[in-house]
Design an enzyme around this catalytic site. Structure first.
Site, PDB file in Angstrom:
ATOM      1  N   ARG A  11      -2.272  -7.665   5.781  1.00  0.00           N
ATOM      2  CA  ARG A  11      -1.120  -7.567   4.882  1.00  0.00           C
ATOM      3  C   ARG A  11      -0.542  -6.136   4.887  1.00  0.00           C
ATOM      4  O   ARG A  11       0.498  -5.871   5.469  1.00  0.00           O
ATOM      5  CB  ARG A  11      -1.526  -7.989   3.447  1.00  0.00           C
ATOM      6  CG  ARG A  11      -0.351  -8.343   2.556  1.00  0.00           C
ATOM      7  CD  ARG A  11       0.467  -7.174   2.063  1.00  0.00           C
ATOM      8  NE  ARG A  11      -0.308  -6.211   1.282  1.00  0.00           N
ATOM      9  CZ  ARG A  11       0.177  -5.047   0.885  1.00  0.00           C
ATOM     10  NH1 ARG A  11       1.420  -4.695   1.165  1.00  0.00           N
ATOM     11  NH2 ARG A  11      -0.580  -4.203   0.204  1.00  0.00           N
ATOM     12  N   ASP A  12      -1.249  -5.207   4.289  1.00  0.00           N
ATOM     13  CA  ASP A  12      -0.739  -3.843   4.161  1.00  0.00           C
ATOM     14  C   ASP A  12      -0.499  -3.231   5.541  1.00  0.00           C
ATOM     15  O   ASP A  12       0.509  -2.549   5.764  1.00  0.00           O
ATOM     16  CB  ASP A  12      -1.762  -2.999   3.379  1.00  0.00           C
ATOM     17  CG  ASP A  12      -1.172  -1.712   2.836  1.00  0.00           C
ATOM     18  OD1 ASP A  12       0.029  -1.481   3.015  1.00  0.00           O
ATOM     19  OD2 ASP A  12      -1.928  -0.920   2.243  1.00  0.00           O
ATOM     20  N   HIS A 206      -7.888   3.402  -2.543  1.00  0.00           N
ATOM     21  CA  HIS A 206      -7.029   2.963  -1.441  1.00  0.00           C
ATOM     22  C   HIS A 206      -6.414   4.222  -0.817  1.00  0.00           C
ATOM     23  O   HIS A 206      -5.379   4.699  -1.262  1.00  0.00           O
ATOM     24  CB  HIS A 206      -5.959   2.026  -2.026  1.00  0.00           C
ATOM     25  CG  HIS A 206      -5.025   1.419  -1.031  1.00  0.00           C
ATOM     26  ND1 HIS A 206      -5.014   0.072  -0.756  1.00  0.00           N
ATOM     27  CD2 HIS A 206      -4.056   1.957  -0.257  1.00  0.00           C
ATOM     28  CE1 HIS A 206      -4.081  -0.196   0.141  1.00  0.00           C
ATOM     29  NE2 HIS A 206      -3.472   0.933   0.453  1.00  0.00           N
ATOM     30  N   HIS A 208      -4.890   6.712   2.218  1.00  0.00           N
ATOM     31  CA  HIS A 208      -4.130   6.773   3.462  1.00  0.00           C
ATOM     32  C   HIS A 208      -4.525   8.054   4.189  1.00  0.00           C
ATOM     33  O   HIS A 208      -4.794   9.072   3.551  1.00  0.00           O
ATOM     34  CB  HIS A 208      -2.624   6.760   3.168  1.00  0.00           C
ATOM     35  CG  HIS A 208      -2.110   5.402   2.835  1.00  0.00           C
ATOM     36  ND1 HIS A 208      -0.781   5.075   2.839  1.00  0.00           N
ATOM     37  CD2 HIS A 208      -2.760   4.267   2.493  1.00  0.00           C
ATOM     38  CE1 HIS A 208      -0.632   3.801   2.513  1.00  0.00           C
ATOM     39  NE2 HIS A 208      -1.810   3.287   2.286  1.00  0.00           N
ATOM     40  N   CYS A 239       2.980   4.870   8.013  1.00  0.00           N
ATOM     41  CA  CYS A 239       3.352   5.343   6.687  1.00  0.00           C
ATOM     42  C   CYS A 239       4.872   5.331   6.599  1.00  0.00           C
ATOM     43  O   CYS A 239       5.537   6.031   7.359  1.00  0.00           O
ATOM     44  CB  CYS A 239       2.824   6.759   6.483  1.00  0.00           C
ATOM     45  SG  CYS A 239       3.405   7.513   4.962  1.00  0.00           S
ATOM     46  N   ASN A 248      -2.924   3.500   6.209  1.00  0.00           N
ATOM     47  CA  ASN A 248      -4.224   3.201   5.608  1.00  0.00           C
ATOM     48  C   ASN A 248      -5.378   3.818   6.395  1.00  0.00           C
ATOM     49  O   ASN A 248      -5.366   3.817   7.625  1.00  0.00           O
ATOM     50  CB  ASN A 248      -4.462   1.680   5.608  1.00  0.00           C
ATOM     51  CG  ASN A 248      -3.468   0.957   4.745  1.00  0.00           C
ATOM     52  OD1 ASN A 248      -3.407   1.166   3.553  1.00  0.00           O
ATOM     53  ND2 ASN A 248      -2.668   0.100   5.368  1.00  0.00           N
TER      54      ASN A 248
HETATM   55 MG    MG Z   1      -1.800   1.073   1.997  1.00  0.00          MG
END
Ligand code: MG
Length: 300
Positions: A11-12, A206, A208, A239, A248
């Site tokens: 997803r992300d 979470h 990055h 990003c 991520n």
């Molecule tokens: Mg993310």
């Protein structure tokens, strides 16, 4: 399990990849991730598909995943921005959703066209409807370590949002370093404040890796008492606020670090690398994870 990894690549990760991936390939990728031992995999988002074409097949993908008996013991959450998204997710058989807001007013305005308070109002309604249908809800808070528009963000605002989300009924909150700007000292001071008010067993980080700080921040989080981390296979996804930059933190990088420290993640690195390699071939660009690069070349 010492560390729980929440895999957000499908997803992300994919949401931030330009090339739209075929549903069958997403499905295969998720299967491979589950075979690598990942038990929570965020698989899709129910957003406006004119804005995010990568998620156009969310319904179809979910229906395939939810009728696959080999995946029935997994958590396969989907991101949902509003009631409309929840309705679509619900129709596709989704059992768990993620909702999101940010600690920055400007970020929320640009991203979801709402103030922080307005977003919490909307989320509250989504959670009420979800709970009535026995759908579990996880919360994401973005810009915890800084905002691309406002710069520094407030820890007091973060605590207020967390309090509201937990009271509304989310079972876990992921704190996002959306632009990968955090550092270990900041991680420590934020988590100190969070620890004073909340159970860290319900808090995930979470990170990055935009500036290469993700592992240092993850290690600091571990030392502060966090053991749930979001990450993306191979470091999938860029990003949106820094062109060409890493998004991520890579699942391989986290798993390698924790396992090398003697902690159990339940993830088989070789199988994970095979899943990332498969997706690397589909997206047609090199994945950023350093551990992935070493292992995919067959080195140990
Ligand atoms: Mg993310």
């Amino acid at each position: 399990m010492d560390i729980k990894i929440i895999e957000v690549g499908p997803r992300d990760g994919l949401q931030n990849e330009k090339k739209v991936i075929a549903t069958a390939d997403k499905y295969k990728f998720i299967k491979m991730l589950s075979e690598a031992g990942l038990t929570t995999i965020e698989v899709a988002s129910f957003v406006r598909t004119d804005k995010i074409p990568q998620m156009k097949d969310a319904r179809e993908l979910c229906q395939q995943l939810f009728t696959d008996s080999s995946l029935k013991n997994l958590s396969l959450p989907c991101l949902v921005p509003n009631l409309k998204g929840l309705e679509k997710a619900s129709e596709a058989g989704v059992k768990e959703i993620s909702v999101f807001t940010a600690t920055s007013e400007s970020f929320n305005q640009k991203n979801i066209n709402s103030s922080i308070d307005e977003s919490l109002e909307k989320i509250g309604k989504v959670i009420d409807v979800a709970k009535a249908s026995s759908i579990k809800v996880r919360g994401y808070i973005s810009t915890v370590f800084g905002c691309p528009y406002d710069g520094e963000t407030s820890v007091a605002v973060l605590l207020k949002i967390m309090d509201r989300l937990f009271n509304q009924g989310v079972y876990e909150i992921a704190l996002g370093d959306t632009i990968g700007i955090g550092n270990p000292a900041q991680t420590k001071s934020i988590l100190k404040a969070v620890k004073n008010s909340f159970d860290l067993g319900k808090v995930a980080m979470h990170f990055h890796d935009t500036r290469g700080m993700a592992l240092a921040n993850a290690l600091t989080s571990l030392e502060m008492g966090i053991n749930i981390f979001d990450s993306s296979a191979g470091g999938l996804g860029g990003c949106p606020y820094a062109k060409g930059a890493t998004g991520n933190v890579a699942t391989e990088d986290l798993v390698y670090m924790f396992e090398a420290m003697g902690l159990n993640t339940g993830v088989d690195l070789d199988k994970l690398v095979a899943a990332s390699k498969f997706m690397e071939q589909q997206i047609g660009r090199e994945l950023s994870s350093k551990v992935y690069k070493v292992l995919s070349r067959g080195e140990k």
